[in-house]
Design an enzyme around this catalytic site. Structure first.
Site, PDB file in Angstrom:
ATOM      1  CG  ASN A 144     -17.938 -56.561  53.944  1.00  0.00           C
ATOM      2  OD1 ASN A 144     -17.050 -55.827  53.525  1.00  0.00           O
ATOM      3  ND2 ASN A 144     -17.903 -57.883  53.784  1.00  0.00           N
ATOM      4  CG  HIS A 161     -19.603 -60.476  60.413  1.00  0.00           C
ATOM      5  ND1 HIS A 161     -20.929 -60.153  60.158  1.00  0.00           N
ATOM      6  CD2 HIS A 161     -19.015 -60.606  59.206  1.00  0.00           C
ATOM      7  CE1 HIS A 161     -21.130 -60.111  58.860  1.00  0.00           C
ATOM      8  NE2 HIS A 161     -19.982 -60.374  58.246  1.00  0.00           N
ATOM      9  CD  GLN A 166     -23.802 -56.098  57.707  1.00  0.00           C
ATOM     10  OE1 GLN A 166     -23.841 -54.883  57.502  1.00  0.00           O
ATOM     11  NE2 GLN A 166     -24.005 -56.641  58.902  1.00  0.00           N
ATOM     12  CG  ASP A 212     -16.239 -66.754  55.734  1.00  0.00           C
ATOM     13  OD1 ASP A 212     -16.596 -65.592  55.995  1.00  0.00           O
ATOM     14  OD2 ASP A 212     -16.773 -67.448  54.824  1.00  0.00           O
TER      15      ASP A 212
HETATM   16  P1  AMP Z   1     -20.529 -60.550  55.177  1.00  0.00           P
HETATM   17  O1  AMP Z   1     -20.762 -60.823  53.704  1.00  0.00           O
HETATM   18  O2  AMP Z   1     -19.510 -59.493  55.469  1.00  0.00           O
HETATM   19  O3  AMP Z   1     -21.853 -60.317  55.878  1.00  0.00           O
HETATM   20  O4  AMP Z   1     -19.907 -61.872  55.768  1.00  0.00           O
HETATM   21  C1  AMP Z   1     -20.669 -62.997  56.072  1.00  0.00           C
HETATM   22  C2  AMP Z   1     -19.732 -64.162  55.977  1.00  0.00           C
HETATM   23  O5  AMP Z   1     -20.334 -65.257  56.636  1.00  0.00           O
HETATM   24  C3  AMP Z   1     -19.438 -64.624  54.541  1.00  0.00           C
HETATM   25  O6  AMP Z   1     -18.045 -64.491  54.288  1.00  0.00           O
HETATM   26  C4  AMP Z   1     -19.888 -66.079  54.532  1.00  0.00           C
HETATM   27  O7  AMP Z   1     -19.030 -66.917  53.803  1.00  0.00           O
HETATM   28  C5  AMP Z   1     -19.896 -66.425  56.003  1.00  0.00           C
HETATM   29  N1  AMP Z   1     -20.798 -67.488  56.408  1.00  0.00           N
HETATM   30  C6  AMP Z   1     -22.086 -67.678  56.010  1.00  0.00           C
HETATM   31  N2  AMP Z   1     -22.613 -68.753  56.628  1.00  0.00           N
HETATM   32  C7  AMP Z   1     -21.635 -69.237  57.450  1.00  0.00           C
HETATM   33  C8  AMP Z   1     -21.550 -70.346  58.354  1.00  0.00           C
HETATM   34  N3  AMP Z   1     -22.605 -71.174  58.565  1.00  0.00           N
HETATM   35  N4  AMP Z   1     -20.387 -70.561  58.998  1.00  0.00           N
HETATM   36  C9  AMP Z   1     -19.333 -69.750  58.803  1.00  0.00           C
HETATM   37  N5  AMP Z   1     -19.348 -68.695  57.968  1.00  0.00           N
HETATM   38  C10 AMP Z   1     -20.483 -68.439  57.290  1.00  0.00           C
END
Ligand code: AMP
Ligand code: ZN
Length: 111
Positions: A84, A97, A91, A31
Site C-alpha cells: 500500500n 512494507h 498505508q 500482522d
Molecule cells: P499498511 O496499512 O499497509 O500500512 O499496513 C500496516 C499493517 O501493520 C496493518 O496490516 C496492521 O495490522 C499492521 N500492524 C500494526 N501494528 C502492528 C504490530 N505492532 N505488529 C504487527 N503488525 C502490526
C-alpha cells in the site's frame, strides 16, 4: 532507526513481534490484524517511508526477494504480495512494507 516509527521499534526489539523469518537486510513477522490465515509483513532493516519515497533499487530488490524467500520458506504455495503506497491506498505505517497474504482464495479486484 527512526524513533517514532512503529516498525523501526519492532526492528530494535522495543516492541515485540511474532518473527517469521529474517535475513541480513529484511525481517518478516505476523500482522497483528491478519486478513488471511497467513498474513506476514516484510520490512527492510533500513527505514524508508514508502515505495514512492525511495530511489533505492537495491533496497527494493532486497525487500521483494526477501518476501519471495519468506513465502518459500513458509511453503505458502500461492500467495498475494501487496504494497500500500500512501494513506488513500491503505498505508497506515510509514515504514515501507510488503504484505504476504495466503491460505484462502483471494478475490480480484481487491477492495
Ligand atoms: P499498511 O496499512 O499497509 O500500512 O499496513 C500496516 C499493517 O501493520 C496493518 O496490516 C496492521 O495490522 C499492521 N500492524 C500494526 N501494528 C502492528 C504490530 N505492532 N505488529 C504487527 N503488525 C502490526
Ligand atoms: Zn521505520
Amino acid at each position: 532507526m527512526t524513533a517514532d516509527c512503529l516498525f523501526c521499534n519492532i526492528l530494535a526489539g522495543n516492541i515485540p513481534c511474532q518473527k517469521l523469518g529474517e535475513t541480513k537486510t529484511v525481517l518478516a513477522f505476523s500482522d497483528i490484524n491478519p486478513q488471511a490465515p497467513t498474513h506476514a509483513l516484510v520490512i527492510h532493516k533500513t527505514h524508508t517511508a514508502s515505495l514512492s519515497e525511495t530511489n533505492e533499487n537495491q533496497l527494493l530488490g532486497e525487500l521483494l526477494g526477501g518476501a519471495r524467500d519468506v513465502a518459500q520458506q513458509l511453503e505458502l504455495g500461492d500467495y498475494r504480495l501487496v504494497i500500500n503506497n500512501g494513506a488513500a491506498a491503505g498505508q497506515s505505517v510509514f515504514h515501507l512494507h510488503a504484505h504476504i497474504l495466503a491460505g484462502r482464495p483471494l478475490k480480484w479486484p481487491p477492495g
